[in-house]
Structures are given as C-alpha cells and as structure tokens.
Write an enzyme that holds these catalytic residues in place. Structure first.
Site, mmCIF file in Angstrom:
data_model
loop_
_atom_site.group_PDB
_atom_site.id
_atom_site.type_symbol
_atom_site.label_atom_id
_atom_site.label_comp_id
_atom_site.label_asym_id
_atom_site.label_seq_id
_atom_site.Cartn_x
_atom_site.Cartn_y
_atom_site.Cartn_z
ATOM 1 N N ARG A 144 5.961 -0.418 149.629
ATOM 2 C CA ARG A 144 6.353 0.442 150.713
ATOM 3 C C ARG A 144 5.169 1.120 151.383
ATOM 4 O O ARG A 144 5.250 1.574 152.516
ATOM 5 C CB ARG A 144 7.300 1.516 150.151
ATOM 6 C CG ARG A 144 8.648 0.917 149.765
ATOM 7 C CD ARG A 144 9.572 1.925 149.167
ATOM 8 N NE ARG A 144 9.202 2.149 147.772
ATOM 9 C CZ ARG A 144 9.982 2.844 146.931
ATOM 10 N NH1 ARG A 144 11.103 3.380 147.342
ATOM 11 N NH2 ARG A 144 9.622 3.007 145.677
ATOM 12 N N GLY A 145 4.030 1.205 150.678
ATOM 13 C CA GLY A 145 2.919 2.043 151.127
ATOM 14 C C GLY A 145 2.373 1.759 152.513
ATOM 15 O O GLY A 145 1.899 2.670 153.187
ATOM 16 N N ASP B 127 -1.938 -1.000 152.371
ATOM 17 C CA ASP B 127 -2.326 0.407 152.505
ATOM 18 C C ASP B 127 -3.655 0.701 151.828
ATOM 19 O O ASP B 127 -4.575 1.238 152.435
ATOM 20 C CB ASP B 127 -1.226 1.337 151.968
ATOM 21 C CG ASP B 127 -0.805 0.992 150.534
ATOM 22 O OD1 ASP B 127 -1.308 0.001 149.953
ATOM 23 O OD2 ASP B 127 0.048 1.712 149.981
ATOM 24 N N ASP C 269 -7.211 -0.711 145.247
ATOM 25 C CA ASP C 269 -7.757 0.101 144.167
ATOM 26 C C ASP C 269 -8.431 -0.851 143.174
ATOM 27 O O ASP C 269 -9.568 -1.272 143.378
ATOM 28 C CB ASP C 269 -6.577 0.881 143.576
ATOM 29 C CG ASP C 269 -6.991 1.876 142.512
ATOM 30 O OD1 ASP C 269 -8.158 2.234 142.450
ATOM 31 O OD2 ASP C 269 -6.116 2.296 141.732
ATOM 32 N N THR D 230 -3.228 -5.999 142.560
ATOM 33 C CA THR D 230 -2.027 -6.282 143.360
ATOM 34 C C THR D 230 -2.334 -7.302 144.449
ATOM 35 O O THR D 230 -1.641 -8.326 144.583
ATOM 36 C CB THR D 230 -1.521 -4.980 144.034
ATOM 37 O OG1 THR D 230 -1.362 -3.989 143.031
ATOM 38 C CG2 THR D 230 -0.205 -5.198 144.760
ATOM 39 N N LYS E 137 -10.757 1.651 147.860
ATOM 40 C CA LYS E 137 -11.303 2.504 146.793
ATOM 41 C C LYS E 137 -12.214 1.635 145.934
ATOM 42 O O LYS E 137 -11.891 1.271 144.802
ATOM 43 C CB LYS E 137 -10.122 3.022 145.959
ATOM 44 C CG LYS E 137 -10.192 4.492 145.640
ATOM 45 C CD LYS E 137 -9.214 4.851 144.566
ATOM 46 C CE LYS E 137 -7.902 5.359 145.081
ATOM 47 N NZ LYS E 137 -7.010 5.779 143.976
ATOM 48 N N ASP F 87 2.242 7.441 148.532
ATOM 49 C CA ASP F 87 3.093 8.395 147.812
ATOM 50 C C ASP F 87 2.495 8.907 146.504
ATOM 51 O O ASP F 87 1.566 8.326 145.943
ATOM 52 C CB ASP F 87 4.411 7.716 147.455
ATOM 53 C CG ASP F 87 4.226 6.706 146.311
ATOM 54 O OD1 ASP F 87 3.288 5.886 146.384
ATOM 55 O OD2 ASP F 87 4.991 6.762 145.326
ATOM 56 N N ARG G 65 5.005 10.498 151.515
ATOM 57 C CA ARG G 65 4.714 9.358 152.394
ATOM 58 C C ARG G 65 4.729 9.785 153.858
ATOM 59 O O ARG G 65 4.076 9.180 154.699
ATOM 60 C CB ARG G 65 5.752 8.249 152.204
ATOM 61 C CG ARG G 65 5.706 7.580 150.834
ATOM 62 C CD ARG G 65 6.596 6.347 150.845
ATOM 63 N NE ARG G 65 6.883 5.831 149.517
ATOM 64 C CZ ARG G 65 6.092 4.992 148.849
ATOM 65 N NH1 ARG G 65 4.958 4.588 149.358
ATOM 66 N NH2 ARG G 65 6.440 4.559 147.652
HETATM 67 P P1 5GP Z 1 -4.349 -2.045 142.811
HETATM 68 O O1 5GP Z 1 -3.534 -3.171 142.329
HETATM 69 O O2 5GP Z 1 -5.399 -2.425 143.823
HETATM 70 O O3 5GP Z 1 -4.941 -1.253 141.670
HETATM 71 O O4 5GP Z 1 -3.374 -1.015 143.453
HETATM 72 C C1 5GP Z 1 -2.849 -1.186 144.692
HETATM 73 C C2 5GP Z 1 -1.623 -0.328 144.865
HETATM 74 O O5 5GP Z 1 -1.678 0.852 144.068
HETATM 75 C C3 5GP Z 1 -1.538 0.131 146.297
HETATM 76 O O6 5GP Z 1 -0.805 -0.758 147.070
HETATM 77 C C4 5GP Z 1 -0.872 1.478 146.161
HETATM 78 O O7 5GP Z 1 0.524 1.304 146.184
HETATM 79 C C5 5GP Z 1 -1.278 1.986 144.788
HETATM 80 N N1 5GP Z 1 -2.400 2.920 144.852
HETATM 81 C C6 5GP Z 1 -3.687 2.706 144.496
HETATM 82 N N2 5GP Z 1 -4.432 3.801 144.691
HETATM 83 C C7 5GP Z 1 -3.607 4.732 145.190
HETATM 84 C C8 5GP Z 1 -3.801 6.093 145.624
HETATM 85 O O8 5GP Z 1 -4.887 6.684 145.615
HETATM 86 N N3 5GP Z 1 -2.689 6.720 146.102
HETATM 87 C C9 5GP Z 1 -1.475 6.124 146.172
HETATM 88 N N4 5GP Z 1 -0.473 6.841 146.644
HETATM 89 N N5 5GP Z 1 -1.261 4.860 145.765
HETATM 90 C C10 5GP Z 1 -2.319 4.174 145.303
#
Ligand code: 5GP
Length: 173
Positions: free
Chosen positions: A40-41, A96, A99, A103, A127, A155, A161
């Site tokens: 949803r982000g 969005d 990190d 994902t 990030k 969120d 959001r």
């Molecule tokens: P990854 O798989 O890259 O670690 O994480 C990606 C997902 O984690 C993003 O699509 C998001 O939904 C969530 N996420 C990662 N960092 C943040 C953050 O700082 N704030 C929020 N709200 N969601 C995050």
C-alpha cells in the site's frame, strides 16, 4: 510515540516528483509504459507521479507486505497479484521505499520471469545504509539515513499514511 517535524516538506516532495517525472517522460519518449504501483505504501507517490509522466500508460498494482511494525520480517506476501499480462511490455515499477532490498528483489525476479520487454524501478526513498541485497534502482527520489519514516503513503501500523509530508517516527522517546 513521536513524529518529527517534516523531514521532507510538501514542497520538496512535489519538486522532486516533478523532476523524476520529467526524467522518466524523456527516457520513455515514443514508448508506452505499464506503471506498476506497489501497495500500500506507494499509493500517494504513484498517484502523484503518474499524473506528471507524459507518455501513454497503463497502470496496475501489486499488493504486497513485508514489514511487521518497524522490523523487516524477511517474508514477502503477495496479497493481490497483477491483473495485466506484462510479457513484452515496458514495465515501470513504482515503490515507496527501499530498505533491505528484499521486497523489491523478490518482486523484480518474479516480474522478470514473466518476460517484460523491459523493467525499470522508480523508488521514492532509498535507505541505502540498510541494504542487504543489491537491486538496480533506475530513478530515486531521495536517499535517506537509517531512520523509520512515516507519511506520504508510508505507515506505522497502517497509520500516518495520510500525512502530506515525510516525518521521522520514533516509538520510544
Ligand atoms: P525492504 O524489503 O526493502 O527491507 O522493505 C521494503 C518495505 O518495507 C517498503 O515497501 C516499506 O513498506 C517498508 N519500509 C521500509 N522502511 C520503512 C520505513 O522507514 N518506514 C515505513 N513506513 N516503511 C518502511
């Protein structure tokens, strides 16, 4: 639980979204895109940027989750898959925040196996210090430090959001 003052203001966000859209419009000149929003982000970023991209497009969404509160669970769940067949299409994934990269890496491999003509990724926030797997990002809004961010679609526990700006979220003061 505290929310910082805007870390990225509405104006900073709008300006950067406009720049990204201009770059994307130039790169895809003469083509048609299938823009895929990751829910949803990315819903607000997606709605903002697609309205500024000046090439014909189709849109679709992937509804996934990967996060439990502020910790990466490491598991990616596909709640709703694409409705469109992406074979031979120029796909632009709109996310969005990246990190760990887990994902997006999962989604990217899943979509590549369906043989799109091309697959590019546009992420609003990067990030970088937290990356665990490398994912090629073609368009990045802002690189941000290792902080938990809310607002502009992002969120904490499905809240915040609707904040129009990006803020830093701290669970404990
Ligand atoms: P990854 O798989 O890259 O670690 O994480 C990606 C997902 O984690 C993003 O699509 C998001 O939904 C969530 N996420 C990662 N960092 C943040 C953050 O700082 N704030 C929020 N709200 N969601 C995050």
């Amino acid at each position: 639980m505290i929310i910082s003052k805007p870390f990225l203001t509405v104006e900073q966000i709008q300006n950067r979204v406009r720049e990204l859209a201009a770059e994307i419009s130039e790169d895809y000149k003469g083509k048609e895109i299938l823009s895929v929003g990751i829910l949803r982000g990315a819903f607000i970023f997606f709605a903002d940027i697609v309205r500024l991209i000046q090439v014909p497009m189709e849109i679709d969404f992937l509804n996934v989750s990967s996060y439990m509160k502020t910790e990466t669970s490491g598991e990616i769940k596909i709640h709703t898959d694409l409705r469109e067949d992406i074979k031979d299409k120029d796909v632009l994934l709109i996310e969005d925040i990246v990190d760990t990269g887990l994902t997006l890496n999962y989604i990217r491999n899943r979509l590549l196996s369906r043989q799109p003509a091309s697959l590019k990724i546009c992420a609003f926030l990067d990030k970088k210090p937290r990356r665990r797997v490398e994912v090629p990002l073609d368009y990045i809004g802002f690189e941000i430090p290792d902080e938990y961010i809310v607002g502009y679609g992002l969120d904490y526990d499905n809240k915040f959001r609707n904040l129009p700006y990006i803020a830093i979220f701290k669970k404990n003061i």
